[in-house]
Design an enzyme around this catalytic site. Structure first.
Site, PDB file in Angstrom:
ATOM      1  N   TYR A  96      -5.647   9.769  -9.519  1.00 62.77           N
ATOM      2  CA  TYR A  96      -5.051   9.233 -10.756  1.00 62.77           C
ATOM      3  C   TYR A  96      -5.503  10.059 -11.952  1.00 62.77           C
ATOM      4  CZ  TYR A  96      -3.589   6.154 -14.431  1.00 62.77           C
ATOM      5  OH  TYR A  96      -3.003   5.679 -15.556  1.00 62.77           O
ATOM      6  N   TYR A 106     -10.377   2.091 -16.232  1.00 71.15           N
ATOM      7  CA  TYR A 106     -10.425   2.696 -14.900  1.00 71.15           C
ATOM      8  C   TYR A 106     -11.869   2.879 -14.444  1.00 71.15           C
ATOM      9  CZ  TYR A 106      -8.041   5.077 -11.056  1.00 71.15           C
ATOM     10  OH  TYR A 106      -7.532   5.425  -9.826  1.00 71.15           O
ATOM     11  N   SER A 119       0.828  -1.209   0.000  1.00 67.12           N
ATOM     12  CA  SER A 119       0.000   0.000   0.000  1.00 67.12           C
ATOM     13  C   SER A 119       0.863   1.260   0.000  1.00 67.12           C
ATOM     14  CB  SER A 119      -0.870   0.065   1.270  1.00 67.12           C
ATOM     15  OG  SER A 119      -1.719  -1.032   1.369  1.00 67.12           O
TER      16      SER A 119
HETATM   17  P1  NAI Z   1      -4.567  -0.301  -1.389  1.00 63.24           P
HETATM   18  O1  NAI Z   1      -5.546  -1.335  -1.811  1.00 63.24           O
HETATM   19  O2  NAI Z   1      -3.362  -0.775  -0.653  1.00 63.24           O
HETATM   20  O3  NAI Z   1      -5.283   0.855  -0.524  1.00 63.24           O
HETATM   21  C1  NAI Z   1      -6.649   1.187  -0.652  1.00 63.24           C
HETATM   22  C2  NAI Z   1      -7.164   1.321   0.768  1.00 63.24           C
HETATM   23  O4  NAI Z   1      -8.505   1.809   0.822  1.00 63.24           O
HETATM   24  C3  NAI Z   1      -7.157  -0.016   1.515  1.00 63.24           C
HETATM   25  O5  NAI Z   1      -6.337   0.078   2.672  1.00 63.24           O
HETATM   26  C4  NAI Z   1      -8.613  -0.209   1.878  1.00 63.24           C
HETATM   27  O6  NAI Z   1      -8.798  -0.957   3.058  1.00 63.24           O
HETATM   28  C5  NAI Z   1      -9.060   1.228   2.012  1.00 63.24           C
HETATM   29  N1  NAI Z   1     -10.513   1.357   2.053  1.00 63.24           N
HETATM   30  C6  NAI Z   1     -11.419   0.810   1.187  1.00 63.24           C
HETATM   31  N2  NAI Z   1     -12.674   1.095   1.605  1.00 63.24           N
HETATM   32  C7  NAI Z   1     -12.554   1.842   2.743  1.00 63.24           C
HETATM   33  C8  NAI Z   1     -13.484   2.442   3.629  1.00 63.24           C
HETATM   34  N3  NAI Z   1     -14.818   2.323   3.456  1.00 63.24           N
HETATM   35  N4  NAI Z   1     -13.012   3.122   4.703  1.00 63.24           N
HETATM   36  C9  NAI Z   1     -11.675   3.261   4.921  1.00 63.24           C
HETATM   37  N5  NAI Z   1     -10.748   2.721   4.087  1.00 63.24           N
HETATM   38  C10 NAI Z   1     -11.173   2.013   3.030  1.00 63.24           C
HETATM   39  O7  NAI Z   1      -4.121   0.446  -2.736  1.00 63.24           O
HETATM   40  P2  NAI Z   1      -3.299   1.784  -3.042  1.00 63.24           P
HETATM   41  O8  NAI Z   1      -2.923   1.689  -4.465  1.00 63.24           O
HETATM   42  O9  NAI Z   1      -2.257   1.992  -2.011  1.00 63.24           O
HETATM   43  O10 NAI Z   1      -4.428   2.901  -2.948  1.00 63.24           O
HETATM   44  C11 NAI Z   1      -4.286   4.081  -2.218  1.00 63.24           C
HETATM   45  C12 NAI Z   1      -4.812   5.276  -2.984  1.00 63.24           C
HETATM   46  O11 NAI Z   1      -3.943   5.542  -4.098  1.00 63.24           O
HETATM   47  C13 NAI Z   1      -6.213   5.118  -3.572  1.00 63.24           C
HETATM   48  O12 NAI Z   1      -6.911   6.350  -3.466  1.00 63.24           O
HETATM   49  C14 NAI Z   1      -5.902   4.821  -5.025  1.00 63.24           C
HETATM   50  O13 NAI Z   1      -6.993   5.113  -5.875  1.00 63.24           O
HETATM   51  C15 NAI Z   1      -4.734   5.758  -5.227  1.00 63.24           C
HETATM   52  N6  NAI Z   1      -3.948   5.515  -6.438  1.00 63.24           N
HETATM   53  C16 NAI Z   1      -3.464   4.269  -6.698  1.00 63.24           C
HETATM   54  C17 NAI Z   1      -2.760   4.027  -7.856  1.00 63.24           C
HETATM   55  C18 NAI Z   1      -2.288   2.633  -8.167  1.00 63.24           C
HETATM   56  O14 NAI Z   1      -1.994   2.358  -9.347  1.00 63.24           O
HETATM   57  N7  NAI Z   1      -2.177   1.737  -7.187  1.00 63.24           N
HETATM   58  C19 NAI Z   1      -2.483   5.086  -8.834  1.00 63.24           C
HETATM   59  C20 NAI Z   1      -2.994   6.385  -8.452  1.00 63.24           C
HETATM   60  C21 NAI Z   1      -3.714   6.570  -7.287  1.00 63.24           C
END
Ligand code: NAI
Length: 272
Positions: A150, A160, A21
């Site tokens: 993003y 997406y 994450s």
């Molecule tokens: P990740 O899957 O590790 O993190 C997403 C998090 O959102 C998880 O920890 C999940 O438990 C949490 N979550 C989901 N529903 C929730 C709720 N109701 N209440 C509280 N938390 C909740 O994935 P990542 O990639 O680290 O995502 C983090 C951010 O980065 C997101 O906003 C994602 O859209 C953004 N992002 C990710 C990219 C990628 O390619 N991985 C690119 C650009 C932005």
């Protein structure tokens, strides 16, 4: 390398699920820079992920909160100030989820209650987090709030899906709320528009492997990793960026300003 950039600062970090994450890497870097924080995630993620290991490693408390629940957020903000011993200096919103993406529903065939759920979790939650902080007067002056987004908010990336709309909403909330937070409390609010990154949320997007290597080939500096993103976020939490606010900051190795690169042309010509 540590510069003590966040010494004496207190924060809340949302969204660390596992070691991939972006929020996980950010928590590790914030800890190295001397910041103290509460980790928060949805109650269900506590069972699926490994957040307790991160808490132990960084000496932090965990407070579960569904980021769509005003009651959970109120409890989180109150308890965080108690545990950390004062108002908050930095907040990372690193939360995203689309039910349509998860269940393979095309953008042209949405199930709207799923769409609404995704919007609530991925975008409106950012408003709810900020409104809770604002109403509780929980942020210190010159504090910093960051959410992750993003580039599908600006340009078309078909797979997406409805997350593109959620990110556009999220970026708009950063500007709109950022105005009031700046005017009333000298708090800055920005979004970081990050490269595709191999995390649980990232890999949920259809065709992610092709997508991430295309972006890498297109970017003069290559994709930004989760650790790169953590470093950038640390700079935005630090006192070195006090006048940066209402911005959507591209952190993508240059991808967002590219038309085509030699590496992509080469791959394309080979394929002909
Ligand atoms: P990740 O899957 O590790 O993190 C997403 C998090 O959102 C998880 O920890 C999940 O438990 C949490 N979550 C989901 N529903 C929730 C709720 N109701 N209440 C509280 N938390 C909740 O994935 P990542 O990639 O680290 O995502 C983090 C951010 O980065 C997101 O906003 C994602 O859209 C953004 N992002 C990710 C990219 C990628 O390619 N991985 C690119 C650009 C932005």
């Amino acid at each position: 390398m540590s510069y003590n950039l966040l010494k004496g600062k207190r924060g809340i970090i949302f969204g660390a699920l596992d070691e991939n994450s972006i929020a996980w890497k950010t928590a590790e870097r914030v800890h190295e820079e001397g910041g103290v924080f509460v980790l928060s995630n949805a109650p269900i993620a506590m069972r699926m992920g490994t957040i307790d290991q991160l808490a132990a490693k960084t000496g932090s408390h965990i407070i579960p909160a569904d980021a769509t629940s005003e009651e959970d957020l109120q409890n989180l903000v109150e308890k965080s100030m108690e545990l950390l011993g004062g108002k908050i200096d930095f907040v990372l919103h690193s939360i995203g989820m689309s039910v349509n993406v998860r269940k393979g529903k095309a953008y042209t065939d949405q199930k709207y209650d799923w769409t609404q759920k995704g919007t609530d979790v991925s975008a409106m939650s950012f408003h709810k987090v900020m409104q809770t902080l604002y109403k509780n007067d929980a942020m210190n002056e010159w504090g910093s709030i960051v959410a992750l987004t993003y580039m599908a908010a600006q340009r078309v990336f078909p797979d997406y899906n409805d997350m593109a709309d959620n990110k556009a909403y999220l970026e708009s909330v950063a500007r709109s709320f950022g105005y009031f937070f700046g005017r009333d409390h000298k708090v800055r609010v920005n979004t970081i528009s990050q490269s595709p990154t191999a995390t649980t949320a990232g890999q949920g997007v259809k065709g992610f492997d092709g997508f991430i290597s295309y972006a890498d080939k297109m970017s003069p500096l290559g994709n930004a990793s989760a650790l790169d993103c953590a470093n950038y976020t640390v700079s935005l939490f630090s006192d070195l960026t006090r006048k940066v606010t209402l911005q959507n900051l591209f952190h993508d190795g240059g991808f967002s300003n590219m038309g085509v690169s030699d590496a992509v042309m080469e791959a394309f010509e080979k394929g002909q």
